[in-house]
Design a protein around this motif. Structure first.
Motif, PDB file in Angstrom:
ATOM      1  N   SER A 106       0.044  -6.981   3.734  1.00 46.17           N
ATOM      2  CA  SER A 106      -0.077  -5.594   3.273  1.00 46.17           C
ATOM      3  C   SER A 106      -0.256  -5.485   1.764  1.00 46.17           C
ATOM      4  CB  SER A 106       1.155  -4.802   3.707  1.00 46.17           C
ATOM      5  OG  SER A 106       1.143  -4.638   5.102  1.00 46.17           O
ATOM      6  N   GLY A 114      -3.706  -4.529   2.724  1.00 51.72           N
ATOM      7  CA  GLY A 114      -3.236  -3.159   2.946  1.00 51.72           C
ATOM      8  C   GLY A 114      -3.455  -2.295   1.712  1.00 51.72           C
ATOM      9  N   VAL A 125      -5.792   1.059   1.540  1.00 47.54           N
ATOM     10  CA  VAL A 125      -5.254   2.410   1.295  1.00 47.54           C
ATOM     11  C   VAL A 125      -5.971   3.058   0.112  1.00 47.54           C
ATOM     12  CG1 VAL A 125      -3.305   2.064  -0.300  1.00 47.54           C
ATOM     13  CG2 VAL A 125      -3.106   3.711   1.562  1.00 47.54           C
ATOM     14  N   PRO A 173       0.811  -1.231   0.000  1.00 51.42           N
ATOM     15  CA  PRO A 173       0.000   0.000   0.000  1.00 51.42           C
ATOM     16  C   PRO A 173       0.843   1.278   0.000  1.00 51.42           C
ATOM     17  CG  PRO A 173       0.102  -0.930   2.212  1.00 51.42           C
ATOM     18  CD  PRO A 173       0.780  -1.896   1.303  1.00 51.42           C
ATOM     19  N   CYS A 174       0.602   2.123  -0.995  1.00 51.39           N
ATOM     20  CA  CYS A 174       1.448   3.316  -1.071  1.00 51.39           C
ATOM     21  C   CYS A 174       0.841   4.422  -1.918  1.00 51.39           C
ATOM     22  CB  CYS A 174       2.813   2.913  -1.628  1.00 51.39           C
ATOM     23  SG  CYS A 174       4.075   4.136  -1.342  1.00 51.39           S
ATOM     24  N   HIS A 175       0.448   5.485  -1.292  1.00 49.46           N
ATOM     25  CA  HIS A 175       0.175   6.724  -2.020  1.00 49.46           C
ATOM     26  C   HIS A 175       1.513   7.372  -2.337  1.00 49.46           C
ATOM     27  CE1 HIS A 175      -4.072   6.740  -1.350  1.00 49.46           C
ATOM     28  NE2 HIS A 175      -3.976   6.864  -0.052  1.00 49.46           N
ATOM     29  N   SER A 219       6.392   4.076   4.546  1.00 49.53           N
ATOM     30  CA  SER A 219       5.548   3.249   3.681  1.00 49.53           C
ATOM     31  C   SER A 219       6.195   1.881   3.517  1.00 49.53           C
ATOM     32  CB  SER A 219       5.390   3.905   2.301  1.00 49.53           C
ATOM     33  OG  SER A 219       4.891   5.223   2.437  1.00 49.53           O
ATOM     34  N   TYR A 220       5.344   0.886   3.273  1.00 51.92           N
ATOM     35  CA  TYR A 220       5.803  -0.503   3.148  1.00 51.92           C
ATOM     36  C   TYR A 220       5.484  -0.987   1.743  1.00 51.92           C
ATOM     37  CZ  TYR A 220       6.157  -0.685   8.280  1.00 51.92           C
ATOM     38  OH  TYR A 220       6.496  -0.455   9.592  1.00 51.92           O
TER      39      TYR A 220
END
Lengths: 331, 331
Positions: A242, A246, A250, A140-142, A152-153
């Motif tokens: 995630s 995740g 997100v 998950p990452c914006h 962030s992962y």
């Protein structure tokens, strides 16, 4: 595998920009292709992308910028694609080099509309890139939070774990933690499916359903995603990791998600066409809904949410009625 | 089981008010205990609760209101408790009737601080109510959305499915869908644990972590919840069902959650004591963190998030350092 591979990122959008930023934390040279020559000139002078993620500053001496895709394909051993799936084929058509011996990582969350394939499969089938040379970078990452250096992962998936670890090393930093996986198919489908579920969440919101129902949609979405992916590629995976759950959350809970926004407009009564025009770009989930629906027609997983989104987007069914029916199928 | 059991709700807060509203959709008479006599007088005249969920209107001719707990214990066959766990024992101490033959449903999300037991266990051990007469009503459900008649899904758990179905019938309506379950222990622990995870999400937010990390916390929380509950009561359950994952999400993503707000204040630098004073009430997750930590000390599940919240709330550790360490344990 080469010891110090040359790496290039293909794409000029926010996710591409974020990935270049991550790589610059570890490498002295990063190739960066974007088609917009003006943006390249701007970056060289102003040290940031004028159009996307403009708060991310670059040490431009590290950047090998070019709007000649072949120059950077030729340069790099590892190609990272972060071009919206709708434009990918158009860009790949420009490549005259043989890319079958490159290592390819996809940071694209979607399906290639022309082939109906997820990106990894597209490279494998259309460009003869061996599966063990294909990987996926997933959230998950914006991207915006990468610019702000908020923790962030990321999950880096490749059937050849050595290659996943190699890229992990170049991506990790104080604010980026990485995990490797060998589930290239599952992580890529998860990244694609989540956009459909974000559209569903948006439609529900637009129709006036509240937070209680939103959580029910998300809880049903992850179970549906599990069933869908299991039919495509059965292997042991924890869908609550995630990279799957995740990433779904997100996006599904983001009010900035283009997919959720697109769904929201449709829930509020826009036609599909007018919602697209209003947004001046197509949400990835729009294509994903069709591909996922058609693929699952053969596979036969129970996917009431994908079916509902497909019915609204492609069969021009009334969102209110379709979602009323959907509520009977969720629990 | 009696054919048309008399039902009473105990509690004057928003969740109690929401449950009375749901029952009034199906029943001609609902008992309602609250200790505040002024609120009872107000409801009789103004047809809504003055303090909580005031937009929910009642047909007061259906309500058997009393501030005498024994009167309603005596009246009802099915007692639904929706009193904050911190006040439960004080209220139960007033009961002079024998309640061992009543059917008890708990709509309380927490632990009884004095006994360290979840509510169902408390009734079983302290009042000799047989396990098959004890049930749980659980979300995902903000009471406020019940008042607005927004579609919500509840899970009614009881080892005796007949009793779960009986209550489901009385709770269901146009805007309430129900599912039954026999996992009384798991659903009750999930409802309790989610508040700890909401505190963790709040602390992270207060410390400046972003949405990417929030989704990682939630993804790790559901895996941790699964491990925790499995140690307490091993049975086949899908942790991604609405009663577990949905309930976690509706709380963890709610900016209105008291638990999340409490965590947020602590992340921003308030001491535990000053955050409690500022909020003028105690978040359920505060007690839950201690009970869960102590219980799990014996059970030995890997619970880095509960451990981190416990360290911050009870061992007065520095939230910034504890969460920095926590980020290393998540993935």
């Amino acid at each position: 595998m080469i010891k110090n591979p040359k790496i290039a990122v293909f794409g000029g959008g926010s996710w591409a920009t974020a990935i270049v930023k991550m790589l610059c934390e570890n490498l002295n040279e990063v190739g960066w292709y974007m088609r917009n020559e003006n943006a390249i000139d701007y970056i060289k002078i102003n040290e940031h992308n004028p159009n996307y993620l403009s708060s991310a500053e670059f040490d431009v001496s590290k950047l090998l910028l070019s709007n000649d895709i072949n120059e950077l394909v030729n340069y790099a051993d590892v190609l990272i694609f972060a071009i919206p799936s709708a434009f990918l084929k158009g860009e790949l058509d420009k490549i005259s080099e043989n890319i079958s011996e490159k290592i390819i990582f996809s940071a694209i969350k979607g399906i290639v509309p022309e082939s109906g394939l997820i990106v990894g499969e597209h490279f494998h089938k259309m460009y003869q890139v061996p599966i063990e040379n294909i990987g996926v970078i997933t959230g998950p990452c914006h991207a915006e939070e990468v610019a702000m250096e908020r923790l962030s992962y990321l999950t880096i998936a490749c059937q050849d774990r050595k290659k996943a670890r190699m890229l992990s090393k170049y991506i990790s930093s104080d604010y980026i933690k990485t995990k490797t996986s060998d589930d290239i198919i599952g992580t890529e489908y998860a990244a694609m499916l989540k956009n459909i579920y974000a559209i569903a969440a948006g439609i529900a919101h637009g129709l006036g359903y509240g937070d209680n129902f939103q959580s029910v949609i998300m809880s049903n979405s992850i179970r549906e995603m599990k069933r869908f992916i299991k039919k495509v590629h059965k292997m042991k995976r924890n869908i609550n990791n995630s990279a799957y759950l995740g990433d779904l959350l997100v996006t599904g809970y983001s009010v900035f998600s283009r997919n959720r926004m697109f769904g929201n407009m449709i829930g509020k009564g826009y036609t599909v066409k007018s919602a697209m025009m209003e947004m001046s770009m197509v949400a990835e989930g729009y294509y994903a809904a069709k591909s996922a629906y058609l693929l699952n027609e053969k596979n036969g997983a129970k996917t009431p949410i994908i079916d509902a989104v497909y019915a609204v987007l492609y069969q021009h069914k009334n969102p209110k009625q379709i979602f009323k029916k959907l509520t009977e199928e969720l629990d």
